[in-house]
Write a protein that holds these residues in place. Sequence first.
Motif, PDB file in Angstrom:
ATOM      1  N   GLY A  74      11.576  34.415   2.895  1.00 47.52           N
ATOM      2  CA  GLY A  74      11.998  35.585   3.667  1.00 47.52           C
ATOM      3  C   GLY A  74      13.118  35.299   4.645  1.00 47.52           C
ATOM      4  O   GLY A  74      13.204  35.933   5.688  1.00 47.52           O
ATOM      5  N   GLY A  75      13.969  34.316   4.337  1.00 46.72           N
ATOM      6  CA  GLY A  75      15.101  34.010   5.195  1.00 46.72           C
ATOM      7  C   GLY A  75      14.799  33.064   6.341  1.00 46.72           C
ATOM      8  O   GLY A  75      15.663  32.779   7.152  1.00 46.72           O
ATOM      9  N   ARG A  76      13.570  32.548   6.436  1.00 46.20           N
ATOM     10  CA  ARG A  76      13.252  31.612   7.520  1.00 46.20           C
ATOM     11  C   ARG A  76      12.610  30.353   6.961  1.00 46.20           C
ATOM     12  O   ARG A  76      11.936  30.380   5.934  1.00 46.20           O
ATOM     13  N   ASP A  77      12.813  29.272   7.669  1.00 48.54           N
ATOM     14  CA  ASP A  77      12.292  27.967   7.255  1.00 48.54           C
ATOM     15  C   ASP A  77      10.801  27.912   7.572  1.00 48.54           C
ATOM     16  O   ASP A  77      10.395  28.011   8.728  1.00 48.54           O
ATOM     17  N   ILE A  78       9.970  27.761   6.537  1.00 46.10           N
ATOM     18  CA  ILE A  78       8.522  27.727   6.741  1.00 46.10           C
ATOM     19  C   ILE A  78       7.955  26.322   6.584  1.00 46.10           C
ATOM     20  O   ILE A  78       6.807  26.085   6.949  1.00 46.10           O
ATOM     21  N   GLY A  79       8.718  25.407   6.040  1.00 41.56           N
ATOM     22  CA  GLY A  79       8.223  24.060   5.811  1.00 41.56           C
ATOM     23  C   GLY A  79       7.204  24.032   4.684  1.00 41.56           C
ATOM     24  O   GLY A  79       6.739  25.070   4.212  1.00 41.56           O
ATOM     25  N   ILE A  80       6.853  22.849   4.269  1.00 45.22           N
ATOM     26  CA  ILE A  80       5.899  22.708   3.166  1.00 45.22           C
ATOM     27  C   ILE A  80       4.517  23.214   3.581  1.00 45.22           C
ATOM     28  O   ILE A  80       3.815  23.855   2.796  1.00 45.22           O
ATOM     29  N   SER A  81       4.153  22.993   4.829  1.00 40.95           N
ATOM     30  CA  SER A  81       2.827  23.428   5.293  1.00 40.95           C
ATOM     31  C   SER A  81       2.709  24.945   5.417  1.00 40.95           C
ATOM     32  O   SER A  81       1.600  25.476   5.478  1.00 40.95           O
ATOM     33  N   GLY A  82       3.818  25.656   5.439  1.00 37.63           N
ATOM     34  CA  GLY A  82       3.779  27.115   5.548  1.00 37.63           C
ATOM     35  C   GLY A  82       3.608  27.825   4.223  1.00 37.63           C
ATOM     36  O   GLY A  82       3.392  29.034   4.179  1.00 37.63           O
ATOM     37  N   PRO A  85      -0.454  29.192   3.548  1.00 35.88           N
ATOM     38  CA  PRO A  85      -0.911  30.426   4.215  1.00 35.88           C
ATOM     39  C   PRO A  85      -0.223  31.683   3.694  1.00 35.88           C
ATOM     40  O   PRO A  85      -0.861  32.725   3.551  1.00 35.88           O
ATOM     41  N   ILE A  86       1.060  31.581   3.377  1.00 36.13           N
ATOM     42  CA  ILE A  86       1.783  32.754   2.880  1.00 36.13           C
ATOM     43  C   ILE A  86       1.271  33.152   1.508  1.00 36.13           C
ATOM     44  O   ILE A  86       1.016  34.328   1.236  1.00 36.13           O
ATOM     45  N   VAL A  87       1.091  32.185   0.622  1.00 34.06           N
ATOM     46  CA  VAL A  87       0.604  32.485  -0.722  1.00 34.06           C
ATOM     47  C   VAL A  87      -0.816  33.034  -0.666  1.00 34.06           C
ATOM     48  O   VAL A  87      -1.142  34.007  -1.350  1.00 34.06           O
ATOM     49  N   LYS A  88      -1.681  32.465   0.167  1.00 32.67           N
ATOM     50  CA  LYS A  88      -3.055  32.969   0.308  1.00 32.67           C
ATOM     51  C   LYS A  88      -3.057  34.420   0.771  1.00 32.67           C
ATOM     52  O   LYS A  88      -3.778  35.259   0.233  1.00 32.67           O
ATOM     53  N   ARG A  89      -2.251  34.706   1.800  1.00 34.91           N
ATOM     54  CA  ARG A  89      -2.218  36.055   2.373  1.00 34.91           C
ATOM     55  C   ARG A  89      -1.704  37.082   1.365  1.00 34.91           C
ATOM     56  O   ARG A  89      -2.249  38.174   1.255  1.00 34.91           O
ATOM     57  N   LEU A  90      -0.673  36.725   0.611  1.00 35.03           N
ATOM     58  CA  LEU A  90      -0.063  37.690  -0.295  1.00 35.03           C
ATOM     59  C   LEU A  90      -0.814  37.847  -1.615  1.00 35.03           C
ATOM     60  O   LEU A  90      -0.638  38.854  -2.300  1.00 35.03           O
ATOM     61  N   THR A  91      -1.632  36.876  -1.987  1.00 32.94           N
ATOM     62  CA  THR A  91      -2.370  36.996  -3.246  1.00 32.94           C
ATOM     63  C   THR A  91      -3.800  37.492  -3.050  1.00 32.94           C
ATOM     64  O   THR A  91      -4.567  37.518  -4.007  1.00 32.94           O
ATOM     65  N   LEU A  92      -4.172  37.874  -1.842  1.00 32.02           N
ATOM     66  CA  LEU A  92      -5.526  38.398  -1.609  1.00 32.02           C
ATOM     67  C   LEU A  92      -5.763  39.719  -2.326  1.00 32.02           C
ATOM     68  O   LEU A  92      -6.791  39.916  -2.966  1.00 32.02           O
ATOM     69  N   GLN A  93      -4.829  40.674  -2.207  1.00 32.49           N
ATOM     70  CA  GLN A  93      -5.015  41.995  -2.794  1.00 32.49           C
ATOM     71  C   GLN A  93      -4.813  41.996  -4.310  1.00 32.49           C
ATOM     72  O   GLN A  93      -5.564  42.604  -5.043  1.00 32.49           O
ATOM     73  N   GLU A  94      -3.770  41.332  -4.779  1.00 31.64           N
ATOM     74  CA  GLU A  94      -3.481  41.321  -6.209  1.00 31.64           C
ATOM     75  C   GLU A  94      -2.901  39.970  -6.606  1.00 31.64           C
ATOM     76  O   GLU A  94      -2.435  39.209  -5.766  1.00 31.64           O
ATOM     77  N   ARG A 113       5.546  19.065  -3.998  1.00 32.99           N
ATOM     78  CA  ARG A 113       4.630  19.382  -2.897  1.00 32.99           C
ATOM     79  C   ARG A 113       4.519  20.894  -2.683  1.00 32.99           C
ATOM     80  O   ARG A 113       3.431  21.410  -2.421  1.00 32.99           O
ATOM     81  N   VAL A 114       5.649  21.615  -2.802  1.00 33.60           N
ATOM     82  CA  VAL A 114       5.621  23.080  -2.686  1.00 33.60           C
ATOM     83  C   VAL A 114       4.789  23.663  -3.823  1.00 33.60           C
ATOM     84  O   VAL A 114       3.959  24.561  -3.621  1.00 33.60           O
ATOM     85  N   TYR A 115       4.976  23.145  -5.025  1.00 36.75           N
ATOM     86  CA  TYR A 115       4.205  23.593  -6.191  1.00 36.75           C
ATOM     87  C   TYR A 115       2.709  23.345  -5.957  1.00 36.75           C
ATOM     88  O   TYR A 115       1.871  24.220  -6.213  1.00 36.75           O
ATOM     89  N   GLY A 116       2.381  22.170  -5.454  1.00 40.51           N
ATOM     90  CA  GLY A 116       0.989  21.841  -5.184  1.00 40.51           C
ATOM     91  C   GLY A 116       0.371  22.722  -4.115  1.00 40.51           C
ATOM     92  O   GLY A 116      -0.783  23.155  -4.236  1.00 40.51           O
ATOM     93  N   GLU A 117       1.116  23.016  -3.052  1.00 43.21           N
ATOM     94  CA  GLU A 117       0.611  23.894  -1.986  1.00 43.21           C
ATOM     95  C   GLU A 117       0.338  25.294  -2.522  1.00 43.21           C
ATOM     96  O   GLU A 117      -0.658  25.921  -2.163  1.00 43.21           O
ATOM     97  N   ALA A 118       1.241  25.804  -3.360  1.00 46.35           N
ATOM     98  CA  ALA A 118       1.042  27.139  -3.944  1.00 46.35           C
ATOM     99  C   ALA A 118      -0.181  27.144  -4.852  1.00 46.35           C
ATOM    100  O   ALA A 118      -0.959  28.100  -4.862  1.00 46.35           O
ATOM    101  N   LYS A 119      -0.375  26.064  -5.602  1.00 48.55           N
ATOM    102  CA  LYS A 119      -1.531  25.958  -6.500  1.00 48.55           C
ATOM    103  C   LYS A 119      -2.829  25.888  -5.697  1.00 48.55           C
ATOM    104  O   LYS A 119      -3.818  26.543  -6.041  1.00 48.55           O
ATOM    105  N   LEU A 120      -2.839  25.102  -4.621  1.00 48.31           N
ATOM    106  CA  LEU A 120      -4.028  25.000  -3.772  1.00 48.31           C
ATOM    107  C   LEU A 120      -4.355  26.312  -3.067  1.00 48.31           C
ATOM    108  O   LEU A 120      -5.512  26.572  -2.742  1.00 48.31           O
ATOM    109  N   ALA A 121      -3.327  27.123  -2.808  1.00 48.37           N
ATOM    110  CA  ALA A 121      -3.533  28.407  -2.130  1.00 48.37           C
ATOM    111  C   ALA A 121      -4.132  29.454  -3.063  1.00 48.37           C
ATOM    112  O   ALA A 121      -4.498  30.536  -2.624  1.00 48.37           O
TER     113      ALA A 121
END
Length: 132
Positions: A74-82, A85-94, A113-121
Motif C-alpha cells: 500500500g505504498g509504505r514499508d512494512i518489513g518482513i514482520s508486517g 498481520p496484513i495477510v491474516k487481517r485481509l484473508t479473514l472474510q474471504e 521469507r515474505v513467501y513464508g510469512e504469507a504462508k504462515l498467515a
Amino acid sequence: MRRNLASDERDDVEINLSPMIDMVFILLIFFIVTTVFVEETGVEVNKPEAAAAIQLEKNSILIAVTSDNKVIYGGRDIGISGVSPIVKRLTLQEDIPVIIQADEGASHGVFARVYGEAKLAGAKSINFSTKR
C-alpha cells in the motif's frame, strides 16, 4: 383547419431537462459503484521474465519486494514482520490470493521469507508477478 397565432399570442415552448439530468446522475452513480479499482503496491518494481504466465485475479493482496530488499504494501514499508498481520487481517472474510512482486535485484532470501510469512498467515494461494 389550421389556426395561426400571432407571435405575441404564442407560449414559449420549453423542454424539461430534469428527467435527463436525473438519468445522468443515476448512470454516474451506477458506473462509480460498479467500477473495479486496481490496487498498486506504490513502488516501481523491475520484474523478471517468465517462460509461462497466467492472468491473476483483480482482487488480491499485492506485496512488493524492492531491489534494496524493502517490503512494501500500500505504498509504505512494512518489513518482513508486517506481512503476516496484513495477510491474516485481509484473508479473514474471504480467501484472497497473495501476489508478491519481487524486483529482479531483490535478494532471494527476502523473497523466501515474505513467501513464508504469507504462508504462515494462512494464505491459500500465493503467486509471484513477472513480466509477460
